[in-house]
Design an enzyme around this catalytic site. Structure first.
Site, short mmCIF file in Angstrom:
data_model
loop_
_atom_site.label_atom_id
_atom_site.label_comp_id
_atom_site.label_asym_id
_atom_site.label_seq_id
_atom_site.Cartn_x
_atom_site.Cartn_y
_atom_site.Cartn_z
N GLY A 7 -2.39 3.99 2.04
CA GLY A 7 -1.30 4.34 0.91
C GLY A 7 -0.97 3.11 0.09
CE LYS A 181 15.26 4.93 4.43
NZ LYS A 181 13.60 5.05 4.50
CG ASN A 189 16.54 9.92 -1.66
OD1 ASN A 189 17.25 9.05 -1.48
ND2 ASN A 189 15.35 9.92 -1.20
#
Lengths: 295, 295
Positions: A7, A181, A189
């Site tokens: 990634g 988290k 978000n």
């Protein structure tokens, strides 16, 4: 040690640079030949609060070469495709480290036969180009064993990184660090994506703050955490610390890219359904943001 | 008959043109001298699905001249200021007609001593300029008595309009017609404002449709209506009929103007609190949209 980072987004580039040390090779796996060529020519450049230039090998796509440590830094919705190719990349003692948002990928990585750790990255990163990442906020990488990992395996991962770049903390239990988290991501978000605001706005404006608290309450209820006061302070602190950042979901939403909705909101909604806890706000946000999906 | 229309937005311009007939004067009250001058020079122009040009008198601000019929077409949050000046504009037999979104203004207009009717305007209107309105969707003006109004008074209002422009329907009870419109506004306006989508998207995309249905369920529960199937069909029909329209709240939100949040969501939230009915989704939307407020 033979290390691969899969990634090559902001997280992958940052972690590849973090694991590259003198005498230790890192292979960065990207999807695009264009990016691989650029990385081969220029290496990775970190700017902002951490400055570094690292030469890494770049490779297009996952091959069959096995690695001792595989750091998986793809978006959560791409984890299944990595797990599917896991056998060809790992030997018996391969250590895996998965660094994703949310907790939706845990079920997927349970299928791996190797040693698996999970991590949570708390840096503010902005991908400036295919080989350049601006470090806008300092933090740490929290890692913990997930499966077949001994304390020693975890320590090895911690020791192998370049301490000048990456601050690694090891934890005995993955659940609390991933949940923390997850809660912060669930609060920040979706609300930033839907309002188009930077993280700091959520604690500056009364309406947003109330909205965030009500989303927080649903997330905490679903996870069954009893340290909600400390967790709320943590979420508010993240907003303040990253006040000028645009959340990854906001950036993805604005660019009409696929969102990590399932890993964050979807995970909580499904868990709520199992536990028969209502999550009307999480559900509404999920439904309203599903426009962003371009699978 | 001496007629005033207060408010020179899309609705006020359209209604002023509708009440202007040969031999009958209409005074349009605006806030801006610039707009008054333009209206005095050019009159009002309707384009789109209804084409008309009407000369009206234009006046800056509310004076002291009394009128026989006062059509109040200001935004709901400006109704209190009109009611405060009501005495100077009305004689004993003055008929008032209030045409607003939501139901938040009903408490305010109960203070008026004159005869009061309320109306719901179901045309798709777009203000192209200070004197030009594009009629994008046809509908009707539904009116009903609110206070001290006889059936005859209501009929008089209906008869006084230009039937070529305005289709008026009279109803015995104001509550059902205002509630219907309120529900449609609560479903469509906040969701379009927050997603940036046109009305039609809400019934085209699965996630939006589910979100709208869940908002609808909260609104219907609060209002205690038992015809929810018919109401839901009505809301879906409005979305389809106005598929290419941007809702007034979306336009106001994008231009950072004050939103009619209190008249629409606020009314339902307060009623829910009184009835002890939870409205988590309405509340979340209210909180997230409060950014648009620039009072």
């Amino acid at each position: 040690m033979n290390i691969a980072v899969i990634g090559a987004g902001a997280v992958g580039l940052f972690l590849a640079a973090s694991f590259k040390r003198p005498g230790q090779d890192v292979v960065l796996v990207t999807k695009r030949a264009e990016q691989a060529a650029l990385l081969a020519d220029h290496g990775i450049v970190l700017t902002g609060k951490i400055k570094a230039e690292k030469n890494v090998q770049a490779q297009v796509g996952i091959g069959t070469q096995p690695f001792d440590l595989i750091v998986c830094a793809v978006k959560s919705y791409d984890v299944p495709s990595i797990v599917a190719k896991g056998e060809s990349l790992a030997h018996d003692e391969t250590r895996w480290l998965f660094v994703q948002n949310g907790m939706g990928h845990l079920e997927e990585i349970a299928h791996l036969t190797g040693k698996v750790a999970v991590g949570v990255l708390e840096y503010g990163l902005f991908k400036e180009g295919d080989a350049v990442v601006e470090v806008r906020g300092l933090g740490s990488l929290k890692i913990a064993p997930f499966k077949r990992m001994t304390e020693q395996d975890i320590t090895v991962i911690g020791d192998v990184a370049d301490g000048q770049v990456l601050d690694i903390h090891t934890f005995p239990d993955y659940k609390p660090i991933l949940e923390e988290k997850l809660i912060a991501n669930a609060c920040i978000n979706p609300l930033t994506a839907i309002t188009g605001e930077k993280n700091g706005a959520l604690v500056k404006q009364q309406g947003y703050m109330a909205a965030m608290k009500s989303v927080f309450d649903e997330a905490v209820a679903v996870l069954g955490r009893n340290d909600d006061e400390a967790l709320w302070h943590y979420v508010v602190a993240v907003c303040k610390k990253t006040a000028n950042n645009e959340s990854s979901m906001l950036v993805d939403y604005q660019q009409a890219r696929k969102l990590e909705l399932d890993a964050i909101l979807g995970y909580l909604i499904r868990l709520g359904e199992k536990k028969q806890i209502h999550t009307p706000r999480l559900l509404l946000l999920y439904q309203l943001l599903s426009r962003g999906e371009t699978r």
